[in-house]
Scaffold this motif. Structure first.
Motif, PDB file in Angstrom:
ATOM      1  N   ARG A 184       0.920  -1.441   0.119  1.00  0.00           N
ATOM      2  CA  ARG A 184      -0.030   0.064   0.031  1.00  0.00           C
ATOM      3  C   ARG A 184       0.991   1.133  -0.054  1.00  0.00           C
ATOM      4  O   ARG A 184       1.929   1.283   0.747  1.00  0.00           O
ATOM      5  CB  ARG A 184      -0.852  -0.087   1.189  1.00  0.00           C
ATOM      6  CG  ARG A 184      -2.050   1.035   1.349  1.00  0.00           C
ATOM      7  CD  ARG A 184      -2.872   0.731   2.550  1.00  0.00           C
ATOM      8  NE  ARG A 184      -4.022   2.005   2.281  1.00  0.00           N
ATOM      9  CZ  ARG A 184      -4.885   1.894   3.180  1.00  0.00           C
ATOM     10  NH1 ARG A 184      -4.898   1.071   4.118  1.00  0.00           N
ATOM     11  NH2 ARG A 184      -6.061   2.734   2.962  1.00  0.00           N
ATOM     12  N   ARG A 185       0.245   2.162  -1.001  1.00  0.00           N
ATOM     13  CA  ARG A 185       1.390   3.635  -0.935  1.00  0.00           C
ATOM     14  C   ARG A 185       0.725   4.511  -0.181  1.00  0.00           C
ATOM     15  O   ARG A 185      -0.552   4.360   0.225  1.00  0.00           O
ATOM     16  CB  ARG A 185       1.142   3.843  -2.467  1.00  0.00           C
ATOM     17  CG  ARG A 185       1.869   3.087  -3.471  1.00  0.00           C
ATOM     18  CD  ARG A 185       1.710   3.592  -4.884  1.00  0.00           C
ATOM     19  NE  ARG A 185       0.230   3.787  -5.291  1.00  0.00           N
ATOM     20  CZ  ARG A 185       0.027   4.543  -6.199  1.00  0.00           C
ATOM     21  NH1 ARG A 185       0.935   4.826  -7.082  1.00  0.00           N
ATOM     22  NH2 ARG A 185      -1.489   4.635  -6.525  1.00  0.00           N
ATOM     23  N   PRO A 186       1.748   5.360   0.604  1.00  0.00           N
ATOM     24  CA  PRO A 186       1.140   6.355   1.484  1.00  0.00           C
ATOM     25  C   PRO A 186       0.078   7.422   0.646  1.00  0.00           C
ATOM     26  O   PRO A 186      -0.866   7.787   1.588  1.00  0.00           O
ATOM     27  CB  PRO A 186       2.421   7.288   1.648  1.00  0.00           C
ATOM     28  CG  PRO A 186       3.342   6.225   1.405  1.00  0.00           C
ATOM     29  CD  PRO A 186       3.068   5.307   0.164  1.00  0.00           C
ATOM     30  N   GLU A 187      -0.034   7.602  -0.559  1.00  0.00           N
ATOM     31  CA  GLU A 187      -1.050   8.522  -1.123  1.00  0.00           C
ATOM     32  C   GLU A 187      -2.138   7.803  -1.117  1.00  0.00           C
ATOM     33  O   GLU A 187      -2.975   8.416  -1.360  1.00  0.00           O
ATOM     34  CB  GLU A 187      -0.237   9.055  -2.604  1.00  0.00           C
ATOM     35  CG  GLU A 187       0.162   7.795  -3.649  1.00  0.00           C
ATOM     36  CD  GLU A 187       1.457   7.607  -3.383  1.00  0.00           C
ATOM     37  OE1 GLU A 187       1.988   6.869  -4.247  1.00  0.00           O
ATOM     38  OE2 GLU A 187       2.161   7.910  -2.302  1.00  0.00           O
ATOM     39  N   ASP A 188      -2.125   6.603  -1.234  1.00  0.00           N
ATOM     40  CA  ASP A 188      -3.617   5.856  -0.925  1.00  0.00           C
ATOM     41  C   ASP A 188      -4.234   5.723   0.138  1.00  0.00           C
ATOM     42  O   ASP A 188      -5.200   5.490   0.237  1.00  0.00           O
ATOM     43  CB  ASP A 188      -3.450   4.432  -1.780  1.00  0.00           C
ATOM     44  CG  ASP A 188      -2.755   4.261  -3.171  1.00  0.00           C
ATOM     45  OD1 ASP A 188      -3.239   5.263  -3.975  1.00  0.00           O
ATOM     46  OD2 ASP A 188      -2.139   3.436  -3.561  1.00  0.00           O
ATOM     47  N   ALA A 189      -3.517   6.002   1.206  1.00  0.00           N
ATOM     48  CA  ALA A 189      -3.954   5.900   2.785  1.00  0.00           C
ATOM     49  C   ALA A 189      -4.448   7.251   3.108  1.00  0.00           C
ATOM     50  O   ALA A 189      -5.453   7.070   3.803  1.00  0.00           O
ATOM     51  CB  ALA A 189      -2.868   5.350   3.555  1.00  0.00           C
ATOM     52  N   THR A 190      -3.663   8.256   2.649  1.00  0.00           N
ATOM     53  CA  THR A 190      -4.203   9.645   3.364  1.00  0.00           C
ATOM     54  C   THR A 190      -4.419  10.511   2.213  1.00  0.00           C
ATOM     55  O   THR A 190      -3.940  10.469   0.906  1.00  0.00           O
ATOM     56  CB  THR A 190      -3.201  10.100   4.138  1.00  0.00           C
ATOM     57  OG1 THR A 190      -1.931  10.184   3.545  1.00  0.00           O
ATOM     58  CG2 THR A 190      -2.978   9.365   5.251  1.00  0.00           C
ATOM     59  N   ARG A 191      -5.397  11.618   2.537  1.00  0.00           N
ATOM     60  CA  ARG A 191      -5.650  12.690   1.280  1.00  0.00           C
ATOM     61  C   ARG A 191      -5.760  13.780   2.070  1.00  0.00           C
ATOM     62  O   ARG A 191      -6.374  14.206   3.269  1.00  0.00           O
ATOM     63  CB  ARG A 191      -7.016  12.212   0.764  1.00  0.00           C
ATOM     64  CG  ARG A 191      -7.159  13.309  -0.425  1.00  0.00           C
ATOM     65  CD  ARG A 191      -8.385  12.698  -1.404  1.00  0.00           C
ATOM     66  NE  ARG A 191      -9.604  12.477  -0.484  1.00  0.00           N
ATOM     67  CZ  ARG A 191     -10.361  13.277  -0.492  1.00  0.00           C
ATOM     68  NH1 ARG A 191     -10.608  14.494  -1.008  1.00  0.00           N
ATOM     69  NH2 ARG A 191     -11.763  12.628   0.270  1.00  0.00           N
TER      70      ARG A 191
END
Length: 203
Positions: A184-191
């Protein structure tokens, strides 16, 4: 004093071992076994084997705690009934805890009154020399260091095997996917957003 302590600890060990065998409740059997280990540790103190006494309390009582977990996992024990009887048996439990504490203090006092030289003579060490803990530690970490490490590896394998044997598949529980978590990539986890005042949060 040593003779009285010996007969006290020995009689309690025999009695608690018998109660451990004949108890119908598995939880009660575990508690009687812990009592037997505590008094066996007192016997080891009387002969000057303080290292074995520490092992009995730290390792064996800890192993009994693991045994208790196995009993809880493999048997159908009603926890509601156990909780209901907890407050009722609390005074008795506190009394037994005080008795165990008094036995340990009594055993340490009997061992200290014998003197280090006498304790070493009982187990075959020269008087005035290193204690049995120092001698055993020197032997384990020099001559038998590889066997000591091998024993630790065997215990690790046994612990992993116990976890595998007692692992259960439960319905309705989401299974953890390690590969999905790792990839999982950080940009997919938070916005990151900057909402206007009074607009609320968009879900």
């Amino acid at each position: 004093m040593q003779i009285f302590a010996f007969y006290l600890f020995a009689s309690i060990v025999i009695a608690s071992a018998a109660f451990c065998i004949f108890a119908r409740n598995p939880v009660h059997s575990v508690l009687w076994l812990i009592l037997a280990f505590f008094n066996a540790a007192g016997l080891m103190l009387l002969v000057g084997a303080e290292f074995i006494a520490a092992l009995l309390i730290i390792v064996y009582v800890g192993a009994v705690a693991v045994l208790f977990l196995f009993v809880v996992m493999m048997l159908d024990i009603d926890f509601a009934e156990l909780r209901a009887g907890f407050m009722k048996n609390l005074p008795l439990g506190l009394l037994l805890a005080l008795v165990l504490l008094a036995e340990i203090i009594f055993g340490v006092g009997a061992w200290s009154s014998a003197g280090t030289g006498d304790a070493n003579a009982v187990i075959g060490l020269p008087a005035g020399g290193p204690s049995n803990i120092e001698a055993l530690g020197t032997l384990l970490y020099t001559k038998y260091v590889f066997l000591f490490e091998a024993a630790g590896l065997v215990l690790l394998v046994a612990m992993v095997g116990a976890i595998v044997l007692t692992h259960r598949q439960r319905g309705g529980v989401r299974k953890q996917v390690i590969s999905a978590q790792v990839n999982r990539r950080p940009e997919d986890a938070t916005r990151n957003t900057q909402p206007e005042i009074g607009k609320g949060v968009e879900l």
